[in-house]
Design an enzyme around this catalytic site. Structure first.
Site, short mmCIF file in Angstrom:
data_model
loop_
_atom_site.label_atom_id
_atom_site.label_comp_id
_atom_site.label_asym_id
_atom_site.label_seq_id
_atom_site.Cartn_x
_atom_site.Cartn_y
_atom_site.Cartn_z
N SER A 136 0.81 -1.33 -0.02
CA SER A 136 -0.09 -0.06 -0.01
C SER A 136 1.02 1.12 0.03
O SER A 136 1.63 1.20 0.84
CB SER A 136 -0.93 0.36 1.32
OG SER A 136 -1.69 1.12 1.51
N LYS A 162 -1.40 -0.95 -4.03
CA LYS A 162 -2.65 -0.13 -3.84
C LYS A 162 -2.31 1.21 -3.56
O LYS A 162 -1.31 1.39 -2.84
CB LYS A 162 -3.36 -0.80 -2.47
CG LYS A 162 -4.09 -0.08 -1.57
CD LYS A 162 -4.88 -0.52 -0.65
CE LYS A 162 -4.85 -0.13 0.70
NZ LYS A 162 -5.33 -0.73 1.99
N LYS A 164 -3.50 5.39 -2.36
CA LYS A 164 -4.52 6.05 -1.78
C LYS A 164 -4.98 7.12 -2.62
O LYS A 164 -4.31 7.73 -3.58
CB LYS A 164 -4.07 6.61 -0.48
CG LYS A 164 -3.39 5.73 0.58
CD LYS A 164 -4.70 4.91 1.17
CE LYS A 164 -4.24 3.85 2.16
NZ LYS A 164 -5.09 3.49 2.96
N ASP A 189 -7.55 3.06 -2.59
CA ASP A 189 -8.23 3.02 -1.31
C ASP A 189 -8.65 4.51 -0.91
O ASP A 189 -7.50 5.09 -0.87
CB ASP A 189 -7.36 2.38 -0.22
CG ASP A 189 -7.91 2.28 1.23
OD1 ASP A 189 -9.15 2.65 1.35
OD2 ASP A 189 -7.01 1.89 2.19
N GLU A 214 -11.13 0.50 -2.79
CA GLU A 214 -11.64 0.20 -1.09
C GLU A 214 -12.19 1.55 -0.57
O GLU A 214 -11.80 2.67 -0.57
CB GLU A 214 -10.25 -0.32 -0.48
CG GLU A 214 -10.36 -0.47 0.79
CD GLU A 214 -9.03 -0.88 1.37
OE1 GLU A 214 -8.05 -1.15 0.42
OE2 GLU A 214 -8.69 -1.12 2.61
N ASP A 239 -13.57 -2.02 3.92
CA ASP A 239 -12.59 -2.04 5.15
C ASP A 239 -13.23 -1.57 6.49
O ASP A 239 -13.76 -2.09 7.13
CB ASP A 239 -11.09 -1.07 4.66
CG ASP A 239 -10.25 -0.90 5.68
OD1 ASP A 239 -10.33 -1.30 6.82
OD2 ASP A 239 -9.35 -0.29 5.49
N LYS A 263 -9.12 -7.12 8.94
CA LYS A 263 -8.05 -6.20 9.87
C LYS A 263 -8.50 -6.94 11.37
O LYS A 263 -9.36 -6.59 11.73
CB LYS A 263 -7.99 -4.95 9.98
CG LYS A 263 -7.47 -4.31 8.75
CD LYS A 263 -7.37 -2.62 8.68
CE LYS A 263 -6.73 -2.06 7.36
NZ LYS A 263 -6.84 -0.52 7.45
N GLY A 291 -3.75 -3.84 6.45
CA GLY A 291 -2.47 -3.50 7.06
C GLY A 291 -2.92 -2.31 8.28
O GLY A 291 -3.47 -1.44 7.82
#
Ligand code: OSB
Ligand code: MG
Length: 368
Positions: A136, A162, A164, A189, A214, A239, A263, A291
């Protein structure tokens, strides 16, 4: 098993690079390490994942400390337990505070695995000998920098990337990445940065063959996500919205997502994480392990969980050296060609490094 002594240590760990999401930046990771001693002399370890500010969920390092000290430790100390699944039942009278609960439940699972002479992965029912992992990448100061980082990570073998996104840092960034890396396994995400008013923009992401999007909408929403999922081809991955197996059941029922990120901290522990995994497996919803910029203990727990069979998508469990100058376990977590070997030795399969832990510890409390 019966816990006779619990040590809480407050650690501060400098990060190699600050991690930026749509809600803020983490430059130094603070965490609590839980060291629990059983009456038989076996020691288990857990780690809190809450950040110092309540921007991912409502919990913070200080609230997890308060919950552990004033509620959770008093419930567990000197209480006879036969199986770690009993911990969540013992905690049922306490609302939410999932990260606090998960941290100490993790130590109990570690003790249980050692007492039954299994690896933590085996104790959880995991079969995979190695797990596939992705990485990520936080929000960067420029798209050129982001693309350079992505290339480095792909060259070192990570199985997917991934990035952001947030309003103003989304379509253009994805378009630029796709122009240079057409075959990159890529996902985004948003950490809840959008609303249904942004539906047109989110639909434009369908043009870029993303593995998933996400948590685009509110942290506590599953209704608007269902509306969004119906108008997107790209799978939505939840998430923040999934904090329990009940949340997962309702989201699946409503069609709010095609994928779930599990998670351990967000859902209150390994027992609940396994329940969500099992439910998703029955419903053909693939899962992967998220994570929280974990240090070695939390990372070891993630690896054990990911050995379960419905973790079919690469997770966010990157190697120790991606985050830390020195991790708190020996050996450190290593990623080779995008895989992490799942330790087969008894317990979490990594040894806490006392010297490094002592160096990073700001304060310690012992409960007996
Ligand atoms: O939403 O998955 C997230 C980091 C901090 C808070 C939330 C998230 C993340 C990550 C990083 O994406 C995952 C990691 O490398 O541990
Ligand atoms: Mg996320």
């Amino acid at each position: 098993m019966k816990l006779e002594e619990i040590t809480l240590r407050h650690l501060k760990m400098p990060m190699k690079a600050p991690f930026t999401t749509s809600f803020g930046t983490v430059a130094e990771k603070e965490l609590l390490l839980i060291e629990a001693k059983d009456a038989s002399g076996v020691t288990g370890w857990g780690e809190t994942v809450a950040f110092v500010a309540p921007w991912y969920t409502e919990e913070t390092l200080q609230t997890t400390w308060h919950m552990l000290k004033d509620f959770l430790i008093p419930i567990l100390l000197h209480t006879e337990i036969r199986h770690p699944d009993e911990v969540s039942a013992l905690f049922a009278s306490i609302r939410r505070n999932c990260m606090a609960k998960a941290s100490i439940e993790g130590a109990v699972w570690d003790i249980y695995a050692q007492q039954t002479k299994q690896s933590l992965a085996q104790a959880l029912g995991g079969q995979k000998q190695r797990i596939e992992v992705g990485i990520s990448v936080g929000i960067q100061s420029s798209t050129a920098k982001l693309i350079e980082l992505i290339k480095e990570h792909m060259n070192s073998g990570y199985k997917r990337v991934k990035i952001k996104i947030k309003p103003g840092y989304d379509i253009e960034v994805v378009r630029a990445i796709r122009a240079e890396l057409p075959d990159l396994p890529l996902m985004v995400d948003a950490n809840s940065a959008y609303t249904l008013n942004d539906i047109n923009l989110l639909q434009q992401l369908d043009d870029y063959r993303l593995l998933m999007i996400e948590q685009p909408l509110a942290t506590d929403d599953i209704v608007d996500h269902a509306i969004l999922q119906r108008s997107l081809q790209t799978p939505v991955c939840l998430d923040e919205s999934i904090t329990s197996v009940e949340d997962a059941r309702k989201a699946i029922e409503l069609g709010s997502c095609g994928v779930i990120n599990i998670k351990i901290g967000r859902v209150g522990g390994l027992t609940e994480a396994k329940r969500i995994h099992d439910l998703c497996q029955k419903n053909n919803i693939p899962v992967w392990c998220g994570g929280m910029l974990e240090a070695g203990i939390g990372r070891a727990h993630n690896i054990a969980l990911t050995s379960l069979s419905n973790f079919v998508l690469p997770g966010d469990t990157a190697g120790s050296s991606h985050y830390w100058y020195e991790d708190i376990i020996t050996p450190e977590v290593k990623v080779i060609d995008g895989y992490i070997h799942v330790p087969q030795s008894v317990g979490i399969g990594y040894t806490p490094n006392q010297a490094i832990i002592n160096k990073l510890t700001m304060s310690t409390e012992v409960y007996r």
